[in-house]
Structure formats: structure tokens, C-alpha cells
Design a protein around this motif. Structure first.
Motif, PDB file in Angstrom:
ATOM      1  N   MET A  80       0.843  -1.185   0.000  1.00  0.00           N
ATOM      2  CA  MET A  80       0.000   0.000   0.000  1.00  0.00           C
ATOM      3  C   MET A  80       0.884   1.242   0.000  1.00  0.00           C
ATOM      4  O   MET A  80       1.756   1.397   0.865  1.00  0.00           O
ATOM      5  N   LYS A  81       0.696   2.091  -0.977  1.00  0.00           N
ATOM      6  CA  LYS A  81       1.375   3.378  -1.008  1.00  0.00           C
ATOM      7  C   LYS A  81       0.395   4.458  -0.561  1.00  0.00           C
ATOM      8  O   LYS A  81      -0.721   4.532  -1.086  1.00  0.00           O
ATOM      9  N   ILE A  82       0.818   5.265   0.384  1.00  0.00           N
ATOM     10  CA  ILE A  82      -0.057   6.285   0.967  1.00  0.00           C
ATOM     11  C   ILE A  82       0.385   7.664   0.501  1.00  0.00           C
ATOM     12  O   ILE A  82       1.566   8.014   0.585  1.00  0.00           O
ATOM     13  N   ASP A  83      -0.577   8.427   0.016  1.00  0.00           N
ATOM     14  CA  ASP A  83      -0.306   9.797  -0.390  1.00  0.00           C
ATOM     15  C   ASP A  83      -1.366  10.702   0.221  1.00  0.00           C
ATOM     16  O   ASP A  83      -2.565  10.435   0.087  1.00  0.00           O
ATOM     17  N   CYS A  84      -0.940  11.745   0.908  1.00  0.00           N
ATOM     18  CA  CYS A  84      -1.866  12.680   1.538  1.00  0.00           C
ATOM     19  C   CYS A  84      -1.576  14.080   1.043  1.00  0.00           C
ATOM     20  O   CYS A  84      -0.471  14.609   1.248  1.00  0.00           O
ATOM     21  N   ALA A  85      -2.545  14.664   0.374  1.00  0.00           N
ATOM     22  CA  ALA A  85      -2.474  16.058  -0.079  1.00  0.00           C
ATOM     23  C   ALA A  85      -3.849  16.652   0.188  1.00  0.00           C
ATOM     24  O   ALA A  85      -4.748  16.551  -0.635  1.00  0.00           O
ATOM     25  N   GLN A  86      -4.012  17.218   1.363  1.00  0.00           N
ATOM     26  CA  GLN A  86      -5.306  17.719   1.823  1.00  0.00           C
ATOM     27  C   GLN A  86      -5.997  18.541   0.722  1.00  0.00           C
ATOM     28  O   GLN A  86      -5.346  19.368   0.080  1.00  0.00           O
ATOM     29  N   PRO A  87      -7.253  18.223   0.407  1.00  0.00           N
ATOM     30  CA  PRO A  87      -8.240  17.444   1.162  1.00  0.00           C
ATOM     31  C   PRO A  87      -8.323  15.968   0.776  1.00  0.00           C
ATOM     32  O   PRO A  87      -9.306  15.301   1.075  1.00  0.00           O
ATOM     33  N   TRP A  88      -7.298  15.437   0.080  1.00  0.00           N
ATOM     34  CA  TRP A  88      -7.337  14.052  -0.377  1.00  0.00           C
ATOM     35  C   TRP A  88      -6.348  13.190   0.396  1.00  0.00           C
ATOM     36  O   TRP A  88      -5.245  13.621   0.722  1.00  0.00           O
ATOM     37  N   LEU A  89      -6.756  11.957   0.651  1.00  0.00           N
ATOM     38  CA  LEU A  89      -5.879  10.911   1.168  1.00  0.00           C
ATOM     39  C   LEU A  89      -6.062   9.709   0.262  1.00  0.00           C
ATOM     40  O   LEU A  89      -7.191   9.348  -0.071  1.00  0.00           O
ATOM     41  N   CYS A  90      -4.946   9.108  -0.168  1.00  0.00           N
ATOM     42  CA  CYS A  90      -5.028   7.995  -1.120  1.00  0.00           C
ATOM     43  C   CYS A  90      -4.261   6.791  -0.611  1.00  0.00           C
ATOM     44  O   CYS A  90      -3.110   6.911  -0.176  1.00  0.00           O
ATOM     45  N   ALA A  91      -4.899   5.627  -0.673  1.00  0.00           N
ATOM     46  CA  ALA A  91      -4.237   4.347  -0.453  1.00  0.00           C
ATOM     47  C   ALA A  91      -4.163   3.647  -1.805  1.00  0.00           C
ATOM     48  O   ALA A  91      -5.187   3.184  -2.328  1.00  0.00           O
ATOM     49  N   ASP A  92      -2.969   3.614  -2.387  1.00  0.00           N
ATOM     50  CA  ASP A  92      -2.755   2.936  -3.666  1.00  0.00           C
ATOM     51  C   ASP A  92      -2.378   1.491  -3.375  1.00  0.00           C
ATOM     52  O   ASP A  92      -1.339   1.218  -2.760  1.00  0.00           O
ATOM     53  N   LEU A  93      -3.224   0.560  -3.809  1.00  0.00           N
ATOM     54  CA  LEU A  93      -3.024  -0.856  -3.531  1.00  0.00           C
ATOM     55  C   LEU A  93      -2.015  -1.492  -4.470  1.00  0.00           C
ATOM     56  O   LEU A  93      -1.685  -2.667  -4.323  1.00  0.00           O
ATOM     57  N   GLU A  94      -1.565  -0.740  -5.467  1.00  0.00           N
ATOM     58  CA  GLU A  94      -0.504  -1.124  -6.408  1.00  0.00           C
ATOM     59  C   GLU A  94      -0.911  -2.206  -7.394  1.00  0.00           C
ATOM     60  O   GLU A  94      -0.083  -2.666  -8.173  1.00  0.00           O
ATOM     61  N   ALA A  95      -2.143  -2.602  -7.372  1.00  0.00           N
ATOM     62  CA  ALA A  95      -2.714  -3.527  -8.356  1.00  0.00           C
ATOM     63  C   ALA A  95      -4.228  -3.525  -8.136  1.00  0.00           C
ATOM     64  O   ALA A  95      -4.708  -3.128  -7.073  1.00  0.00           O
ATOM     65  N   GLU A  96      -4.961  -3.949  -9.146  1.00  0.00           N
ATOM     66  CA  GLU A  96      -6.412  -4.006  -8.983  1.00  0.00           C
ATOM     67  C   GLU A  96      -6.786  -5.038  -7.929  1.00  0.00           C
ATOM     68  O   GLU A  96      -6.252  -6.157  -7.919  1.00  0.00           O
ATOM     69  N   HIS A  97      -7.690  -4.663  -7.044  1.00  0.00           N
ATOM     70  CA  HIS A  97      -8.179  -5.540  -5.983  1.00  0.00           C
ATOM     71  C   HIS A  97      -9.702  -5.611  -6.041  1.00  0.00           C
ATOM     72  O   HIS A  97     -10.359  -4.707  -6.579  1.00  0.00           O
ATOM     73  N   GLU A  98     -10.250  -6.664  -5.472  1.00  0.00           N
ATOM     74  CA  GLU A  98     -11.685  -6.722  -5.219  1.00  0.00           C
ATOM     75  C   GLU A  98     -11.937  -5.983  -3.911  1.00  0.00           C
ATOM     76  O   GLU A  98     -11.285  -6.258  -2.905  1.00  0.00           O
ATOM     77  N   ILE A  99     -12.863  -5.042  -3.930  1.00  0.00           N
ATOM     78  CA  ILE A  99     -13.132  -4.221  -2.753  1.00  0.00           C
ATOM     79  C   ILE A  99     -14.599  -4.349  -2.372  1.00  0.00           C
ATOM     80  O   ILE A  99     -15.486  -4.165  -3.200  1.00  0.00           O
ATOM     81  N   LEU A 100     -14.817  -4.686  -1.122  1.00  0.00           N
ATOM     82  CA  LEU A 100     -16.171  -4.775  -0.567  1.00  0.00           C
ATOM     83  C   LEU A 100     -16.299  -3.679   0.486  1.00  0.00           C
ATOM     84  O   LEU A 100     -15.511  -3.622   1.440  1.00  0.00           O
ATOM     85  N   SER A 101     -17.279  -2.784   0.305  1.00  0.00           N
ATOM     86  CA  SER A 101     -17.405  -1.658   1.229  1.00  0.00           C
ATOM     87  C   SER A 101     -18.824  -1.118   1.202  1.00  0.00           C
ATOM     88  O   SER A 101     -19.645  -1.509   0.371  1.00  0.00           O
ATOM     89  N   TRP A 102     -19.074  -0.173   2.111  1.00  0.00           N
ATOM     90  CA  TRP A 102     -20.280   0.649   2.004  1.00  0.00           C
ATOM     91  C   TRP A 102     -19.864   2.123   1.933  1.00  0.00           C
ATOM     92  O   TRP A 102     -20.470   3.011   2.503  1.00  0.00           O
ATOM     93  N   CYS A 103     -18.780   2.377   1.197  1.00  0.00           N
ATOM     94  CA  CYS A 103     -18.327   3.756   0.963  1.00  0.00           C
ATOM     95  C   CYS A 103     -19.412   4.543   0.226  1.00  0.00           C
ATOM     96  O   CYS A 103     -20.203   3.969  -0.522  1.00  0.00           O
ATOM     97  N   PRO A 104     -19.434   5.864   0.390  1.00  0.00           N
ATOM     98  CA  PRO A 104     -20.450   6.660  -0.308  1.00  0.00           C
ATOM     99  C   PRO A 104     -20.273   6.666  -1.820  1.00  0.00           C
ATOM    100  O   PRO A 104     -21.245   6.878  -2.551  1.00  0.00           O
ATOM    101  N   TYR A 105     -19.053   6.431  -2.291  1.00  0.00           N
ATOM    102  CA  TYR A 105     -18.828   6.368  -3.738  1.00  0.00           C
ATOM    103  C   TYR A 105     -18.396   4.957  -4.126  1.00  0.00           C
ATOM    104  O   TYR A 105     -17.422   4.443  -3.615  1.00  0.00           O
ATOM    105  N   ARG A 106     -19.165   4.327  -5.010  1.00  0.00           N
ATOM    106  CA  ARG A 106     -18.968   2.956  -5.493  1.00  0.00           C
ATOM    107  C   ARG A 106     -18.973   1.950  -4.335  1.00  0.00           C
ATOM    108  O   ARG A 106     -18.013   1.219  -4.118  1.00  0.00           O
ATOM    109  N   PRO A 107     -20.068   1.890  -3.600  1.00  0.00           N
ATOM    110  CA  PRO A 107     -20.181   0.900  -2.524  1.00  0.00           C
ATOM    111  C   PRO A 107     -20.440  -0.492  -3.085  1.00  0.00           C
ATOM    112  O   PRO A 107     -20.647  -0.680  -4.287  1.00  0.00           O
ATOM    113  N   GLY A 108     -20.470  -1.478  -2.174  1.00  0.00           N
ATOM    114  CA  GLY A 108     -20.743  -2.858  -2.574  1.00  0.00           C
ATOM    115  C   GLY A 108     -19.495  -3.543  -3.092  1.00  0.00           C
ATOM    116  O   GLY A 108     -18.380  -3.265  -2.654  1.00  0.00           O
ATOM    117  N   PHE A 109     -19.682  -4.467  -4.046  1.00  0.00           N
ATOM    118  CA  PHE A 109     -18.564  -5.195  -4.642  1.00  0.00           C
ATOM    119  C   PHE A 109     -18.043  -4.413  -5.841  1.00  0.00           C
ATOM    120  O   PHE A 109     -18.774  -4.173  -6.798  1.00  0.00           O
TER     121      PHE A 109
END
Length: 224
Positions: free
Chosen positions: A1-30
Motif C-alpha cells: 500500500m502506497k499512501i499519499d496525503c495532499a489535503q483534502p485528499w488521502l489515497c491508499a494505492d493498492l498497487e494492483a487491482e483488488h476486489e473491494i467490498l465496502s459501504w463507501c459513499p462512492y462505489r459501494p458494494g462489490f
């Protein structure tokens, strides 16, 4: 995981495509994505007629980040907390932001209040999980989050705080054949995931308490 913080953004770069399961406000679900983002927003922006979803999509479009999964928080994104834990064949990374302005004791609500924060947790597992293991992993993350907040000893008029009213979790796993069938507390994966989340969230809770007593007092006054 590469972390980049430039307010107002924080980014976790997983360095490859991953399957993500969440209830985030943007693109929730699978979803599938390489990056998980946080967008900081001011409390003053969150008015009753504010179209959060449309605004957030516009912000992501301008950042060329429509292919991501994104949290929304009023917590200062510079105050983020990271842990990397490896146990046996399990390796996990966790990035969390922890705000407690709308802290709650599960089962008893205080009046709605938009304080500076929610607890947003991104967990990256370096392995692929079965469907059952992904569900189990989410329960471990939620349990560790709750334990961390209870460890912080935040007492509300409704009881000991267990989280906030807007907590959000994103679990990222590899896209190849499942390498973990289970993720419970008896497994190395469950132990690693639970430890990483509990440590990151607890550290965040301790840093977030500086303004909490003022916010709770305001909520209590509003409730009465």
C-alpha cells in the motif's frame, strides 16, 4: 500500500487491482479498483440541501479518479493511522482516519449531530479470500474497531462509545484464486487483521479526543 496525503485528499494505492467490498459513499458494494480515496469535507458544507453524491462524483471526475472507491470525512485527513501486520502466511495493511464527533453507543442513539469525524478503515489483505472469508473479515474489522473505541474509554450519556454513526469499512483482497477460506479469530489472517485495525483505530481515537468533550457537551445540551 502506497499512501499519499495532499489535503483534502488521502489515497491508499493498492498497487494492483483488488476486489473491494465496502459501504463507501462512492462505489459501494462489490467493486474492483486499485485505489481507495478519502475526501475531506467541512462540516459547514454538509447542509440539508447539499447533494453529497453528485458533489463527490464531480470532485472525483476532476481528479480523474472515477475508477476508485472513496470515503467522505470531515476529519483532517493528515491525521491518518497506518499499520502493517504479518502473522504466518497472512499479511495485512490498514489505513484509518478516526473522528469521534458523532460517537455513539451501539443500541442507543444520541440526537443526530455532524461532528468532525467518522471512522473510515481501509484494510488490504495480501491474498484472495473466499466469499465466506470476506464476510468473516468484515466482522473482524468491525469487532476490532469497536474494541479499539471501547479501549479509549469514551463515555457518552447513552453509555460507553463503540463507534460513530457514520463508520465505514473497505476490505480489499486480491483477485486471483482464494488463498484464505476463513478469516476468524482462530486464524492467522483474523489475528493479523484484528491487530492491525485495533492498533490503528485506537491510536486514532486517542488523537481525536482533544475536542471530543466539547462536542459531547453540545450534543447533550441539544438532547435535553
Amino acid at each position: 500500500m502506497k499512501i499519499d496525503c495532499a489535503q483534502p485528499w488521502l489515497c491508499a494505492d493498492l498497487e494492483a487491482e483488488h476486489e473491494i467490498l465496502s459501504w463507501c459513499p462512492y462505489r459501494p458494494g462489490f467493486q474492483r479498483a486499485q485505489r481507495i480515496l478519502w475526501r475531506e469535507v467541512r462540516n459547514a458544507d454538509l447542509t440539508a440541501d447539499f447533494d453529497v453524491e453528485r458533489w463527490l462524483e464531480g470532485e472525483l471526475r476532476s481528479k480523474n479518479a472515477l475508477d476508485t472507491v472513496c470515503f467522505l470525512t470531515s476529519r483532517d485527513v493528515r491525521r491518518h493511522h497506518y499499520r502493517h501486520v504479518s502473522i504466518e502466511d497472512a499479511s495485512v495493511e490498514v489505513l484509518a482516519t478516526v473522528g469521534l464527533g458523532n460517537a455513539e453507543a451501539v443500541g442507543r442513539r444520541l440526537n443526530p449531530y455532524r461532528g468532525p469525524g467518522t471512522i473510515n478503515i481501509a484494510a488490504q489483505v495480501h491474498g484472495a479470500l473466499s466469499e465466506a472469508a470476506r464476510i468473516e473479515a468484515l466482522s473482524i474489522i468491525a469487532s476490532a474497531r469497536t474494541a479499539a473505541i471501547m479501549d479509549a474509554g469514551i463515555d457518552l450519556p447513552t453509555g460507553r462509545a463503540t463507534g460513530t454513526g457514520t463508520d465505514c469499512i473497505a476490505l480489499a483482497t486480491r483477485t486471483d484464486a482464494p488463498s484464505f477460506a476463513f478469516a476468524g479469530m482462530h486464524t492467522a489472517l483474523g489475528e493479523a487483521l484484528g491487530r492491525a485495525v485495533r492498533e490503528a483505530v485506537h491510536e486514532g481515537a486517542l488523537t481525536a479526543q482533544e475536542n471530543l468533550h466539547v462536542q459531547i457537551a453540545k450534543r447533550t445540551h441539544h438532547r435535553s
